[in-house]
Design a protein around this motif. Structure first.
Motif, PDB file in Angstrom:
ATOM      1  N   ILE A  31       0.843  -1.210   0.000  1.00 18.18           N
ATOM      2  CA  ILE A  31       0.000   0.000   0.000  1.00 18.18           C
ATOM      3  C   ILE A  31       0.876   1.257   0.000  1.00 18.18           C
ATOM      4  N   VAL A  32       1.928   1.256   0.807  1.00 15.46           N
ATOM      5  CA  VAL A  32       2.824   2.429   0.863  1.00 15.46           C
ATOM      6  C   VAL A  32       3.520   2.616  -0.489  1.00 15.46           C
ATOM      7  N   PHE A  33       4.007   1.500  -1.058  1.00 21.83           N
ATOM      8  CA  PHE A  33       4.690   1.602  -2.343  1.00 21.83           C
ATOM      9  C   PHE A  33       3.752   2.169  -3.408  1.00 21.83           C
ATOM     10  N   ASP A  34       2.510   1.667  -3.448  1.00 26.70           N
ATOM     11  CA  ASP A  34       1.553   2.161  -4.445  1.00 26.70           C
ATOM     12  C   ASP A  34       1.266   3.651  -4.258  1.00 26.70           C
ATOM     13  N   THR A  35       1.334   4.133  -3.016  1.00 24.76           N
ATOM     14  CA  THR A  35       1.117   5.559  -2.748  1.00 24.76           C
ATOM     15  C   THR A  35       2.307   6.405  -3.222  1.00 24.76           C
ATOM     16  N   LEU A  36       3.504   5.869  -3.087  1.00 19.50           N
ATOM     17  CA  LEU A  36       4.713   6.674  -3.341  1.00 19.50           C
ATOM     18  C   LEU A  36       5.260   6.585  -4.762  1.00 19.50           C
ATOM     19  N   LYS A  37       4.966   5.509  -5.480  1.00 19.61           N
ATOM     20  CA  LYS A  37       5.618   5.284  -6.774  1.00 19.61           C
ATOM     21  C   LYS A  37       5.156   6.295  -7.834  1.00 19.61           C
ATOM     22  N   GLY A  38       5.931   6.399  -8.893  1.00 19.86           N
ATOM     23  CA  GLY A  38       5.506   7.184 -10.043  1.00 19.86           C
ATOM     24  C   GLY A  38       6.440   8.323 -10.386  1.00 19.86           C
ATOM     25  N   GLN A  39       6.265   8.800 -11.610  1.00 19.25           N
ATOM     26  CA  GLN A  39       7.112   9.853 -12.137  1.00 19.25           C
ATOM     27  C   GLN A  39       6.878  11.164 -11.406  1.00 19.25           C
TER      28      GLN A  39
END
Lengths: 472, 94
Positions: free
Chosen positions: A223-231
């Protein structure tokens, strides 16, 4: 309230059913910090605005806003910037540096409703594997306070292990999230290089650094990774592909035994590793022997590239811009005195090592050669991921070692990262999962296993991690 | 083999003051680290960087939308050890 069994999902449910408030959660963690931090020394500072922030988030929840991390407490490694707060990277040279802006990771956490509890201890500039290199004292392992919590994100891992936060962020340049997670019995994720913005992360080795979560469960890490990832426009190396891929239930697990069974591997770790392989087979996964012929050179490559990058990244700390200053006769003497007094021993050692490998006459033999080797290591991984889904190794060759045991011998400390460093060199995502405990004297110590996946396949790591821990 | 004068020269290049004792321990420690990393010298001697096969993508953006001029000035100047108005003050270099 039972803080030990909380997860992000349970926080969400509890807040929705009004079983507790955001303020209850924050006060619960504050109490746990007050009880244990004077022994463990995981936190360098608890922020004074946490109750105010908790009330703001509660208001948003009451108004019906659906925030993915509402009321979730996060402890931040001392090298991740929060506007208006000190971020010292465990160094005297940044002791009084107050950040003028939020890191992208913190902006995303706060927009999602998370509460930043405070900042956690670390090896100075993330240089170390034990948190003993902090300018502000050592952190102790909550499972055995005579031992180190690992490092460099030792404060973050210890904070989670002593139940003083629901989760924490660390940074991983050569194993600094995964190794302390394994020493403290937590889950630690090093995402694919570039998948989380480095904007507002104090730099160590810029081609290696990545922020990662330390949590109690794999689902929380996801859940944390999905919140933080991205360009992110503020970090031109940030990128994450948008398309989702399928993950099979039964995975092919590659085991590079040649790389694992090296001198220095603790017998208890070897036994735990074989038991973990057996468990994975019983869960229906397929074990395949693989070879990563160049991976054993990763630690050498790392101790050329990382100090080289660190020596240039740390050139900015000159006594002119960041508060700490020692006065000399002229500007150049100011530099010498400020950097001599402001940097600790390991930091100075690595700056000098980095200066050596970049100096004319040695550049080709070390820095260029290491970069060529880096390509070979990356190719090794690309090749094995044609036939397997993940690569399995122990996370560290030993359980948590004693405070003071390795601090006088830098090379033996460096060897604590022998299994974690290759994924930073190749950029692949990797996760440390608790794999039980080993006996030590009268007590026991947690240990971990590490899965490495193909680039941008964190989904595979979450799947195998949940399978191994039997998380629903 | 790293010698004492090498470490002294490197410390000078890196603008770091070292005490005499520390120079001695750094000579020993850096020599042992270099001794370890030298293992890569024995590996297949392809021309450095000849094998580059990065599957990397350039991420470009337009150079637009700067923050408002002066938005961070006060906070940044406040952090400096010596300042005068909106300037960071340093010793004369000429």
């Amino acid at each position: 309230m039972d803080l030990k069994s909380l997860t992000i999902k349970k926080v969400k449910e509890g807040l929705t059913k009004k079983e507790f408030s955001v303020l209850d959660l924050v006060r619960g963690y504050k109490k746990a910090i007050d009880e244990r931090n004077h022994t463990v020394h995981a936190f360098l500072e608890v922020f004074d605005d946490i109750e105010e922030k908790a009330k703001n988030v509660q208001k948003l929840v009451d108004e019906g806003n659906d925030l993915p991390l509402a009321g979730v407490s996060v402890a931040l490694k001392d090298n991740i910037l929060v506007k208006g707060h000190v971020a010292s990277a465990g160094s005297h040279i940044l002791e009084h540096f107050v950040s003028p802006y939020d890191s992208t990771a913190v902006s995303k956490l706060q927009s999602a409703g998370a509460i930043i509890l405070g900042r956690t201890n670390m090896d100075e500039f993330a240089m170390g594997s034990s948190t003993e290199n902090s300018a502000f004292g050592v952190t102790r392992n909550p499972h055995d306070t005579g031992r180190v919590p690992g490092g460099s994100s030792g404060g973050s891992a210890a904070a989670v292990a002593m139940d003083a936060t629901l989760l924490a962020l660390g940074s991983d340049t050569g194993g600094s999230v995964r190794q302390p997670a394994s020493f403290c019995g937590c889950v630690g994720l090093k995402p694919t290089y570039g998948s989380i913005s480095r904007h507002g992360l104090i730099a160590l080795g810029s081609s290696l650094d990545i922020i990662g979560p330390i949590t109690r469960t794999v689902s929380d890490a996801e859940i944390v990774f999905d919140t933080l990832k991205g360009q992110d426009a503020f970090d031109s190396t940030s990128y994450y592909p948008s398309e989702k891929k399928e993950v099979k239930d039964k995975l092919r697990i590659g085991v590079p035994r040649q790389m694992v069974y090296v001198p220095g591997l603790d017998d208890r770790i070897a036994k735990n590793f074989e038991e973990s392989i057996f468990k994975l087979q019983n869960l229906g996964h397929e074990i395949i022997d693989i070879e990563l012929p160049n991976a054993p050179y990763a630690l050498s490559v790392y101790y050329i590239i990382m100090p080289a990058e660190a020596s240039s990244n740390l050139a900015r700390f000159d006594g002119v811009k960041y508060g700490f200053h020692r006065n000399g006769q002229n500007l150049i003497e100011d530099y010498f005195l400020t950097r001599g007094a402001g940097f600790g021993k390991e930091t100075r050692r690595r700056i000098i090592l980095g200066t050596y490998v970049l100096s004319s006459g040695y550049y080709d033999a070390y820095y260029s050669k290491a970069n060529a080797m880096r390509d070979l290591i990356r190719n090794d991984y690309n090749k094995v991921f044609e036939t397997v889904d993940v690569v399995l190794t122990p996370t560290a060759p030993t359980p948590a070692f004693k405070i003071g045991e390795k601090i006088e011998d830098p090379l033996s400390m460096y060897l604590a990262d022998i299994f974690t460093v290759p994924a930073n060199i190749s950029g692949n995502p990797a996760i440390s999962i608790p794999s039980g405990t080993v006996l030590e004297g009268e007590g026991s110590l947690p240990v971990g296993i590490q899965f490495v996946a193909n680039h941008y396949r964190e989904d595979v790591l979450f799947s195998i991690g949940k399978s191994f821990l039997q998380e629903i | 083999m790293i010698e004492r004068r090498d470490v002294e020269k490197l410390a000078k290049l890196a603008r770091i003051e070292l005490s005499g004792d520390e120079t001695d321990s750094f000579v020993k420690e850096i020599d042992s680290i270099i001794g370890y990393v030298d293992q890569i010298q024995s590996v297949g001697t392809t021309t450095p960087q000849a094998t580059t096969t990065h599957s990397q993508t350039n991420v470009m953006r337009e150079d637009v939308h700067p923050h408002e001029t002066g938005f961070y000035t006060k906070d940044i100047i406040d952090g400096a050890p010596d300042k005068e108005g909106n300037y960071i003050k340093v010793k004369k270099i000429l």
